[in-house]
Motif scaffolding. Structure first.
Motif, PDB file in Angstrom:
ATOM      1  N   VAL A 102       2.054   0.556  -1.062  1.00  0.00           N
ATOM      2  CA  VAL A 102       3.328   0.964  -1.733  1.00  0.00           C
ATOM      3  C   VAL A 102       3.638   0.233  -3.021  1.00  0.00           C
ATOM      4  O   VAL A 102       3.551  -1.111  -2.964  1.00  0.00           O
ATOM      5  N   GLU A 103       3.721   0.919  -4.144  1.00  0.00           N
ATOM      6  CA  GLU A 103       3.761   0.208  -5.274  1.00  0.00           C
ATOM      7  C   GLU A 103       2.487  -0.825  -5.513  1.00  0.00           C
ATOM      8  O   GLU A 103       1.598  -0.405  -5.472  1.00  0.00           O
ATOM      9  N   THR A 104       2.960  -1.942  -5.437  1.00  0.00           N
ATOM     10  CA  THR A 104       1.745  -3.074  -5.949  1.00  0.00           C
ATOM     11  C   THR A 104       1.576  -3.789  -4.629  1.00  0.00           C
ATOM     12  O   THR A 104       0.776  -4.951  -4.344  1.00  0.00           O
ATOM     13  N   ALA A 105       2.179  -3.371  -3.338  1.00  0.00           N
ATOM     14  CA  ALA A 105       1.974  -4.106  -2.246  1.00  0.00           C
ATOM     15  C   ALA A 105       1.053  -3.460  -1.196  1.00  0.00           C
ATOM     16  O   ALA A 105       1.057  -2.292  -1.271  1.00  0.00           O
ATOM     17  N   THR A 106       0.715  -3.872  -0.330  1.00  0.00           N
ATOM     18  CA  THR A 106      -0.008  -3.345   1.030  1.00  0.00           C
ATOM     19  C   THR A 106       0.805  -3.782   2.134  1.00  0.00           C
ATOM     20  O   THR A 106       1.231  -4.935   2.334  1.00  0.00           O
ATOM     21  N   THR A 107       0.961  -2.842   3.261  1.00  0.00           N
ATOM     22  CA  THR A 107       1.414  -2.993   4.558  1.00  0.00           C
ATOM     23  C   THR A 107       0.819  -2.096   5.407  1.00  0.00           C
ATOM     24  O   THR A 107       0.158  -1.127   5.138  1.00  0.00           O
ATOM     25  N   THR A 108       1.018  -2.576   6.874  1.00  0.00           N
ATOM     26  CA  THR A 108       0.489  -1.805   7.608  1.00  0.00           C
ATOM     27  C   THR A 108       1.437  -0.746   8.478  1.00  0.00           C
ATOM     28  O   THR A 108       2.703  -1.149   8.721  1.00  0.00           O
ATOM     29  N   ALA A 109       0.813   0.356   8.638  1.00  0.00           N
ATOM     30  CA  ALA A 109       1.686   1.473   9.214  1.00  0.00           C
ATOM     31  C   ALA A 109       0.981   2.316  10.257  1.00  0.00           C
ATOM     32  O   ALA A 109      -0.374   2.418  10.038  1.00  0.00           O
TER      33      ALA A 109
END
Length: 146
Positions: A102-109
């Motif tokens: 997401v944009e410049t970040a990474t997240t777990t989904a």
């Protein structure tokens, strides 16, 4: 959301403007934002897409459930995606935790990927969606008449 409650990555009929968005997500989300799923390919299905593991990127949205809506939303999405449980033979999709951008970040989904039997069929002869974006896919050409 509490610990263990992951957001969802959606890439087909649950995207804004698509047929299942308002039915399942409207009023149940705190946030929806564009996101990318690396390491995946997108294929045509019978009116909806399938994502499978592969060397590509799938475009979609990160959906964060509204406070108090997580359990109900999880159950409804599992039912919609015909997910019975991990590795169940009746699964159409497997719900798996994956990193999304997401944009410049990474997240777990949570991501619903095609189940094993569907994946084998798609690899053998499925129609891939170039660019991995359900919203910009091209309609198949009309059949030619003699």
């Amino acid at each position: 959301m509490t610990v263990g409650e992951l957001p969802f990555f959606v890439y087909g009929t649950l995207l804004p403007g698509q047929r299942n968005h308002d039915r399942f997500l409207l009023g149940r989300t705190a946030r929806e934002e564009p996101a990318l799923l690396p390491g995946a390919l997108l294929h045509e299905g019978p009116g909806y897409p399938y994502a499978i593991e592969g060397h590509g990127v799938v475009h979609g949205a990160l959906v964060v459930p509204a406070p108090g809506a997580y359990g109900e939303l999880l159950g409804q999405l599992d039912q919609l995606e015909q997910y019975v449980g991990p590795g169940h033979p009746r699964n159409l999709y497997e719900r798996v935790a994956r990193d999304v951008r997401v944009e410049t970040a990474t997240t777990t989904a949570w991501v619903y990927l095609a189940a094993a039997a569907v994946t084998r069929s798609l690899r053998a002869g499925g129609t891939r969606i170039p660019g991995g974006n359900w919203l910009t896919r091209r309609a198949p050409p009309a059949p030619r008449t003699p």
